[in-house]
Design a protein around this motif. Structure first.
Motif: not given
Ligand SMILES: CC(C)(COP(=O)(O)OP(=O)(O)OC[C@H]1O[C@@H](n2cnc3c(N)ncnc32)[C@H](O)[C@@H]1OP(=O)(O)O)[C@@H](O)C(=O)NCCC(=O)NCCS
Length: 162
Positions: A55-66
């Motif tokens: 079951r999905l509990v959480g998420f984080l969407i992130g990236y390193h600045a180009a």
């Protein structure tokens, strides 16, 4: 919490994340931030948290600045409403921070709506500070940038040094 597993997102997680975000009261604004592209092209800097049963509990969407290898952007973070205030959000941010630091990052940045007390409260608790520099004014008690995303679209710009 110890039985939770942290892993990279897959494209198949997109629909589950959209369902999760849609269930929140404020979901209309946040939902737009959970586009499928994030689950296709930014998976190596993002995280999913599952229960043992998947079951999905959480998420984080992130990236390193180009444009700046020293900056990493926390695009969107979310935790299941029934699993909040147990440190899961903090763990997600610290994993993101650790990897950004290891990749040469020196700063995390995030953007929030000034009236979103949960987001501003959480980000402040995990070490972010709102930018109170030129162009900012206090909105809902927080330094914010009026019309940052266009007319009437005010935002709080938050940063955390690594
Ligand atoms: C914001 C969010 C990700 C926090 O996840 P969480 O797992 O509950 O966070 P944590 O348990 O790690 O909280 C860490 C600290 O942040 C602060 N915090 C968390 N939720 C907060 C809230 N609703 N209001 C104010 N402060 C809050 C607290 O200081 C907390 O520590 P404490 O529980 O010891 O008091 C979750 O509430 C959420 O998914 N909200 C909806 C989506 C959203 O607003 N995302 C942020 C956009 S960037």
């Amino acid at each position: 919490v110890s039985s939770l597993s942290f892993r990279r997102p897959a494209e198949t997680d997109h629909a589950r994340v959209v369902r999760l975000v849609h269930g929140w009261d404020g979901g209309r604004r946040l939902r737009r931030l959970a586009a499928r592209s994030w689950f296709r092209h930014f998976t190596t800097t993002s995280w999913i948290v599952d229960e043992p049963d998947g079951r999905l509990v959480g998420f984080l969407i992130g990236y390193h600045a180009a444009d700046d290898p020293e900056v990493a952007i926390l695009h969107l973070i979310g935790v299941d409403q029934n699993r909040r205030r147990r440190g899961i959000g903090r763990q997600l941010v610290e994993r993101f921070a650790d990897e950004a630091r290891a990749a040469g990052g020196r700063r995390l940045e995030a953007v929030a709506w000034p009236d979103d007390r949960a987001a501003v409260g959480f980000l402040t608790a995990v070490g972010f500070r709102p930018d109170a520099g030129p162009g900012s004014m206090r909105l809902y008690g927080t330094p914010a940038h009026p019309d940052f995303e266009g007319e009437g679209e005010d935002r709080v710009l938050l940063g955390r040094d690594l």
